[in-house]
Design a protein around this motif. Sequence first.
Motif, PDB file in Angstrom:
ATOM      1  N   ASP A  54       0.818  -1.220   0.000  1.00  0.00           N
ATOM      2  CA  ASP A  54       0.000   0.000   0.000  1.00  0.00           C
ATOM      3  C   ASP A  54       0.849   1.267   0.000  1.00  0.00           C
ATOM      4  N   GLY A  55       2.160   1.104  -0.096  1.00  0.00           N
ATOM      5  CA  GLY A  55       3.069   2.241  -0.048  1.00  0.00           C
ATOM      6  C   GLY A  55       3.315   2.858  -1.417  1.00  0.00           C
ATOM      7  N   PRO A  56       4.243   3.789  -1.470  1.00  0.00           N
ATOM      8  CA  PRO A  56       4.482   4.556  -2.692  1.00  0.00           C
ATOM      9  C   PRO A  56       5.017   3.736  -3.864  1.00  0.00           C
ATOM     10  N   PHE A  57       5.614   2.552  -3.593  1.00  0.00           N
ATOM     11  CA  PHE A  57       6.191   1.743  -4.663  1.00  0.00           C
ATOM     12  C   PHE A  57       5.384   0.477  -4.941  1.00  0.00           C
ATOM     13  N   HIS A  58       4.257   0.311  -4.221  1.00  0.00           N
ATOM     14  CA  HIS A  58       3.339  -0.817  -4.415  1.00  0.00           C
ATOM     15  C   HIS A  58       4.010  -2.165  -4.180  1.00  0.00           C
ATOM     16  N   GLY A  59       4.982  -2.192  -3.313  1.00  0.00           N
ATOM     17  CA  GLY A  59       5.707  -3.403  -2.950  1.00  0.00           C
ATOM     18  C   GLY A  59       7.044  -3.019  -2.357  1.00  0.00           C
ATOM     19  N   THR A  60       7.751  -3.997  -1.838  1.00  0.00           N
ATOM     20  CA  THR A  60       9.052  -3.711  -1.244  1.00  0.00           C
ATOM     21  C   THR A  60      10.078  -3.404  -2.332  1.00  0.00           C
ATOM     22  N   ILE A  61      11.061  -2.610  -1.925  1.00  0.00           N
ATOM     23  CA  ILE A  61      12.152  -2.245  -2.828  1.00  0.00           C
ATOM     24  C   ILE A  61      13.486  -2.558  -2.152  1.00  0.00           C
ATOM     25  N   ALA A  62      14.483  -2.783  -2.967  1.00  0.00           N
ATOM     26  CA  ALA A  62      15.826  -3.016  -2.454  1.00  0.00           C
ATOM     27  C   ALA A  62      16.403  -1.711  -1.918  1.00  0.00           C
ATOM     28  N   HIS A  63      17.251  -1.823  -0.932  1.00  0.00           N
ATOM     29  CA  HIS A  63      18.004  -0.669  -0.457  1.00  0.00           C
ATOM     30  C   HIS A  63      18.890  -0.178  -1.605  1.00  0.00           C
ATOM     31  N   GLY A  64      19.032   1.127  -1.727  1.00  0.00           N
ATOM     32  CA  GLY A  64      19.953   1.646  -2.731  1.00  0.00           C
ATOM     33  C   GLY A  64      21.362   1.127  -2.509  1.00  0.00           C
ATOM     34  N   TYR A  65      21.761   1.056  -1.242  1.00  0.00           N
ATOM     35  CA  TYR A  65      23.110   0.586  -0.949  1.00  0.00           C
ATOM     36  C   TYR A  65      23.282  -0.914  -1.199  1.00  0.00           C
ATOM     37  N   LEU A  66      22.186  -1.662  -1.189  1.00  0.00           N
ATOM     38  CA  LEU A  66      22.278  -3.068  -1.592  1.00  0.00           C
ATOM     39  C   LEU A  66      22.623  -3.138  -3.078  1.00  0.00           C
ATOM     40  N   THR A  67      21.925  -2.357  -3.864  1.00  0.00           N
ATOM     41  CA  THR A  67      22.214  -2.311  -5.299  1.00  0.00           C
ATOM     42  C   THR A  67      23.668  -1.917  -5.525  1.00  0.00           C
ATOM     43  N   LEU A  68      24.103  -0.861  -4.870  1.00  0.00           N
ATOM     44  CA  LEU A  68      25.481  -0.389  -5.016  1.00  0.00           C
ATOM     45  C   LEU A  68      26.490  -1.437  -4.565  1.00  0.00           C
TER      46      LEU A  68
END
Length: 150
Positions: A54-68
């Motif tokens: 129900d949040g702004p991305f309609h699901g969980t997102i990866a941490h930016g630092y995980l991607t990095l």
Amino acid sequence: MTTRLDSPADLIGLTGQQLGTTEWIEITQPQVQLFADATGDHQWIHTDPRRAADGPFHGTIAHGYLTLSLAPVMIADVLEIRDLTAALNYGLNKVRFPAPVPVGSKIRAVVTLNAAQRKTSGVEAVFGLTYEIDGSNRPACVADVVVLYP
């Protein structure tokens, strides 16, 4: 495609060249949870799938630092140096996270050698990484990653 070199000094001649595009890597919820546990960043947009729906991305997102943090994996996927003592994470020159990475999506990186020079401590290389999200026009992360090869 993997670029194969005999030694880190061979990077100097490749300055400005694209080294390749990595294979796709799926970002999973268990991976995101492990990263949250390791860093203490348990913000619900990363760790609570029900609330995040129900949040702004309609699901969980990866941490930016995980991607990095996948930079060493991404670089190793496109670059093999045969006579290698070590590859040390030396720092970052610039990092931006233009788009979120939804859990369950796949990412890959286009890796370019922006600079390479001899230093007294070895060869310093600056890799430009542009992380792509499968099905998205916007990159997840754009980073200049500095690696020292002693």
